[in-house]
Design a protein around this motif. Sequence first.
Motif, short mmCIF file in Angstrom:
data_model
loop_
_atom_site.label_atom_id
_atom_site.label_comp_id
_atom_site.label_asym_id
_atom_site.label_seq_id
_atom_site.Cartn_x
_atom_site.Cartn_y
_atom_site.Cartn_z
N ILE A 88 0.85 -1.19 0.00
CA ILE A 88 0.00 0.00 0.00
C ILE A 88 0.89 1.24 0.00
N LEU A 89 0.72 2.08 -1.01
CA LEU A 89 1.49 3.33 -1.08
C LEU A 89 0.70 4.48 -0.47
N LYS A 90 -0.63 4.45 -0.69
CA LYS A 90 -1.51 5.44 -0.06
C LYS A 90 -2.76 4.70 0.37
N ASP A 91 -3.07 4.78 1.66
CA ASP A 91 -4.25 4.08 2.15
C ASP A 91 -5.48 4.99 2.09
N LEU A 92 -6.66 4.40 2.33
CA LEU A 92 -7.90 5.16 2.36
C LEU A 92 -7.90 6.13 3.54
N ASP A 93 -8.65 7.24 3.39
CA ASP A 93 -8.85 8.16 4.51
C ASP A 93 -10.07 7.73 5.33
N THR A 94 -10.91 6.87 4.72
CA THR A 94 -12.22 6.53 5.29
C THR A 94 -12.16 5.25 6.12
N ASP A 95 -12.88 5.27 7.24
CA ASP A 95 -13.07 4.06 8.05
C ASP A 95 -14.15 3.22 7.36
N LEU A 96 -13.85 1.97 7.06
CA LEU A 96 -14.80 1.15 6.29
C LEU A 96 -15.84 0.44 7.15
N ASN A 97 -15.70 0.56 8.46
CA ASN A 97 -16.60 -0.15 9.35
C ASN A 97 -18.07 0.18 9.04
N LEU A 112 -4.98 -10.91 -9.65
CA LEU A 112 -4.16 -11.12 -8.45
C LEU A 112 -4.17 -9.89 -7.54
N THR A 113 -3.98 -8.72 -8.15
CA THR A 113 -3.96 -7.48 -7.37
C THR A 113 -5.30 -7.29 -6.67
N LEU A 114 -6.36 -7.55 -7.42
CA LEU A 114 -7.70 -7.32 -6.90
C LEU A 114 -8.05 -8.30 -5.77
N SER A 115 -7.67 -9.57 -5.92
CA SER A 115 -7.94 -10.54 -4.85
C SER A 115 -7.32 -10.08 -3.55
N TRP A 116 -6.10 -9.60 -3.65
CA TRP A 116 -5.41 -9.11 -2.45
C TRP A 116 -6.16 -7.91 -1.88
N LEU A 117 -6.54 -7.00 -2.75
CA LEU A 117 -7.21 -5.77 -2.31
C LEU A 117 -8.54 -6.06 -1.62
N ILE A 118 -9.31 -6.97 -2.21
CA ILE A 118 -10.63 -7.29 -1.65
C ILE A 118 -10.48 -7.92 -0.26
N ALA A 119 -9.52 -8.83 -0.13
CA ALA A 119 -9.29 -9.46 1.18
C ALA A 119 -8.89 -8.39 2.20
N ASN A 120 -8.06 -7.48 1.78
CA ASN A 120 -7.61 -6.39 2.66
C ASN A 120 -8.79 -5.52 3.10
N ARG A 122 -12.02 -6.31 3.06
CA ARG A 122 -12.99 -7.10 3.86
C ARG A 122 -12.56 -7.20 5.32
N SER A 123 -11.27 -7.17 5.57
CA SER A 123 -10.77 -7.29 6.95
C SER A 123 -11.05 -6.03 7.78
N GLY A 125 -14.02 -4.59 8.27
CA GLY A 125 -15.38 -4.56 8.82
C GLY A 125 -16.44 -3.83 8.02
N PRO A 126 -16.37 -3.81 6.69
CA PRO A 126 -17.43 -3.15 5.92
C PRO A 126 -18.70 -3.99 5.88
N SER A 127 -19.85 -3.36 5.58
CA SER A 127 -21.10 -4.12 5.43
C SER A 127 -21.07 -4.94 4.15
N SER A 128 -20.47 -4.39 3.10
CA SER A 128 -20.34 -5.13 1.85
C SER A 128 -19.17 -4.59 1.04
N VAL A 129 -18.59 -5.46 0.22
CA VAL A 129 -17.54 -5.03 -0.72
C VAL A 129 -17.85 -5.66 -2.07
N GLU A 130 -18.04 -4.83 -3.08
CA GLU A 130 -18.28 -5.33 -4.43
C GLU A 130 -17.29 -4.66 -5.38
#
Length: 185
Positions: A88-97, A112-120, A122-123, A125-130
């Motif tokens: 991660i070079l720049k992370d989100l500013d938003t809390d995903l909870n 491959l990049t996306l699988s990693w990103l989605i797992a990250n 999802r960890s 605590g969001p309600s959903s990730v699409e």
Amino acid sequence: MDLTRAEGDLELDKTVFNEDEIVARLREMAAEIESDYEGKDLLLVGVLKGAVMVMADLARSLDRHVEMDWMAISSYGSGTKSSGVVRILKDLDTDLNGRHVLVVEDIIDTGLTLSWLIANLRSRGPSSVEIATLLRKPEALQMDVDVKYVGFDIPNAFVVGYGLDYNEKYRNLRGIGTLSPHVYS
Ligand code: IMP
């Protein structure tokens, strides 16, 4: 920059999608997204730098409130292939909870990049990730991540334009095209 200008310079082999086709498809995707997320908050997460144009046009096609946030990630790989090892070079500013997150992508190749990103994501605590992507290549169909919104499935060729680059060039083309082989050599 106009595709015809790049074609005139003999850098582009073939136009794959022009600006009108891209924007029309993004409008259709936006209509689907609007109906799927009716009554829910929506956070669009764009991955820098490729998704800038897709995010801009998709977000403006949505006739509802959205928030936008950005991540910059670097995937270690050689040349045009990614390895799935991501930093991660720049992370989100938003809390995903508790948030409904829609990742906006330009292209999914190996996934491959996306699988990693989605797992990250999802960890966190969001309600959903699409996922919404403008382009998807055949290899991506074998990955285990479900992509909810796909603009176009394309053959396995390297494309540039509309945010997509080759060595940081061509991102500002209004459309998407394949590169002439001589540009690689
Ligand atoms: P993946 O991990 O193989 O799915 O790699 C996805 C990333 O590779 C995209 O976000 C792009 O940055 C890059 N990429 C994959 N295919 C292309 C292409 O045809 N043109 C430009 N960039 C590409």
